[in-house]
Design an enzyme around this catalytic site. Structure first.
Site: not given
Ligand code: DGL
Length: 254
Positions: A7-8, A39-40, A70-72, A182-184
């Site tokens: 993940d990021s 990343y987003g 990570c979805n992104t 988003c996993t966060h």
């Molecule tokens: N955890 C990430 C996701 O699932 C990205 C969060 C990020 O880095 O902006 O999208």
């Protein structure tokens, strides 16, 4: 061989924790791209390069499968990752389909939370337009939530206030499901549930990802093993303070 997670930052640990609970006999290696998180809010072309660089560190360790937690990163680079590696690569995308099925039955709408970059991608728009023929899906980017998470801000009052502000313009009685895309965001599930009407279900893609991984590995937990799985946490800038942070986030999740 270990299973690689990527993940990021800290978000993918929510997926790893659910996986570890379901498959405690496997070994796991997790990398956070601390050189580039978040990343987003970045450009797709840059993020693609970051994802390929960070996952190559895992590939060099020799992994059995890669979970892009990570979805992104999935929306930007899953195709390239699958082309590049010979091991199975499991991605994540906002769980719009199950959410829509649940909401539609009750005549209600779906609200999808995701990063600005995920929600901008053609992959996301294609997913929604393929299944949302009644225009029931709304999307809202929550970039601040990644920032809160990376700063380990889990204070209930502060986060409730944040969600209340974000949701102020919505008539929540019209919604049946909120998707954490988003996993966060999964760290904030309980806090979010306290500020929305009780009938709204909150779903993320974590359980589906664990299920998919288990299928790919041939349901390894059906063979009882004595081996207690190990979890090794790494980050791309090798910052010992960030590793500490990862351990403290990990403890919240177990
Ligand atoms: N955890 C990430 C996701 O699932 C990205 C969060 C990020 O880095 O902006 O999208």
């Amino acid at each position: 061989m270990s299973i690689g997670f990527f993940d990021s930052g800290l978000g993918g640990l929510t997926v790893l924790a659910e996986t570890y609970k379901a498959m405690p006999h496997q070994d796991y290696i997790y990398i956070a791209d601390t050189l580039h998180v978040p990343y987003g809010t970045k450009q797709a072309e840059d993020v693609k390069k970051y994802v390929l660089d960070a996952t190559s560190i895992l590939a060099e360790q020799g992994i059995e499968a890669l979970v892009v937690a990570c979805n992104t990163a999935t929306s930007i680079a899953i195709k390239e990752l699958r082309e590049q590696y010979h091991f199975p690569v499991i991605g994540m995308e906002p769980a719009v389909k199950p959410a829509l099925e649940m909401s539609r039955r009750a005549g209600l709408r779906v609200l999808v939370f995701g990063t600005p970059l995920t929600l901008k991608q053609p992959k996301y728009h294609m997913l929604v337009s393929r299944i949302d023929d009644e225009s029931l899906v709304d999307s809202m980017p929550l970039p601040e939530l990644v920032h809160y998470c990376e700063s380990l801000v889990f204070d209930e009052d502060e986060m409730k206030q944040y969600f209340n502000n974000k949701l102020a313009g919505y008539d929540l009685n019209q919604y049946g499901t909120i998707v954490l895309g988003c996993t966060h965001y999964s760290y904030y599930r309980d806090i979010l549930s306290q500020v929305i009407p009780a009938h709204i279900k909150i779903i993320d893609g974590n359980a589906g990802t664990v299920h998919r991984l288990s299928e790919v590995l041939g349901h390894p937990e059906s063979h009882v093993s004595e081996h207690k799985g190990t979890v090794s946490l790494m980050c791309t800038n090798n910052d010992p303070e960030y590793i500490q942070k990862m351990h403290s986030a990990w403890k919240r999740l177990l």
